[in-house]
Design an enzyme around this catalytic site. Structure first.
Site, PDB file in Angstrom:
ATOM      1  CB  ILE A 142      -0.952  -0.001   1.235  1.00  0.00           C
ATOM      2  CG1 ILE A 142      -1.946   1.164   1.190  1.00  0.00           C
ATOM      3  CG2 ILE A 142      -0.181  -0.045   2.541  1.00  0.00           C
ATOM      4  CD1 ILE A 142      -3.050   1.095   2.253  1.00  0.00           C
ATOM      5  CB  CYS A 143       0.989   4.108   0.948  1.00  0.00           C
ATOM      6  SG  CYS A 143       1.498   5.812   1.224  1.00  0.00           S
ATOM      7  N   GLY A 144       3.399   4.112  -0.421  1.00  0.00           N
ATOM      8  CA  GLY A 144       4.753   4.190  -0.946  1.00  0.00           C
ATOM      9  C   GLY A 144       5.367   2.851  -1.284  1.00  0.00           C
TER      10      GLY A 144
ATOM     11  CB  THR B  71       2.386   0.891  -4.833  1.00  0.00           C
ATOM     12  OG1 THR B  71       2.359   2.317  -4.697  1.00  0.00           O
ATOM     13  CG2 THR B  71       1.249   0.267  -4.032  1.00  0.00           C
TER      14      THR B  71
END
Length: 197
Positions: free
Chosen positions: A102-104, A106
């Site tokens: 999730i988020c960074g 990715t």
């Protein structure tokens, strides 16, 4: 250990709110969550919490896990400190063990090439474009995306992220999974009765 153990990656600036639903509900449903850090030295989350990892990343074997979960962190965007976690995600996927990012995180797995040929999502397309990855055609404008053994989600979607993890691990299914999502996304009180039955 592989039947119920899930590994949560932890590192300095770890976005602690992004995995709270996951860890709480996995633990309540018979899973063991073990934290894995760069080493076993304590790390400090974005929220200022200190976490003592259960094991170091180089000790983590995909054969001992049901899933590797990678949350966001400032460090994903400020250098290569977390690149070993993306490399470990590759090892997990190569071993057919699921990875959730999730988020960074990715962006980290995009740099590793893991999104080049899989459907995925993130914050916005240009965030991943900045990594130089080659998977833009597979980007989906969605809360969370599951493609085989890989789950991705944007930074504002910890509930959708949890839903995909629960579905992949069989924690909640069908009507109960839908009820869990409605309860925690929409505060739909009618979902509680279904979930608790």
């Amino acid at each position: 250990m592989t039947s119920t153990t899930v590994h949560l990656a932890v590192y300095d600036t770890f976005a602690d709110w992004e995995t709270g639903h996951i860890t709480a509900h996995l633990t309540q449903n018979g899973f063991t969550v073990r934290t894995v850090g760069p080493t076993t030295e304590p790390v400090t989350t974005m929220g200022g919490l200190r976490i003592q990892p259960d094991l170091a990343l180089d000790e983590l074997d995909p054969a001992d896990s049901r899933m590797l979960i990678l949350a966001g962190a400032h460090l994903w965007d400020t250098g290569d400190d977390l690149a070993p976690f993306a490399a470990k995600a590759r090892a997990f996927l190569d071993a057919a063990v699921p990875v959730a990012a999730i988020c960074g995180a990715t962006a980290g797995i995009a740099r590793e090439g893991l999104l080049d040929d899989r459907a995925h999502t993130s914050a916005v397309p240009f965030y991943l474009d900045a990594t130089g990855y080659k998977g833009g055609e597979h980007y989906r404008d969605a809360d969370a995306v599951t493609d085989g053994d890989l789950i991705t989600a944007g930074p504002t979607e910890p509930v959708a992220f949890a839903r995909e993890v629960f579905a992949r691990l069989g924690v909640y299914e069908g009507e109960k999974l839908d009820a869990w999502y409605r309860l925690f996304r929409d505060s739909d009180a009618s979902a509680y009765e279904i979930l608790s039955s």
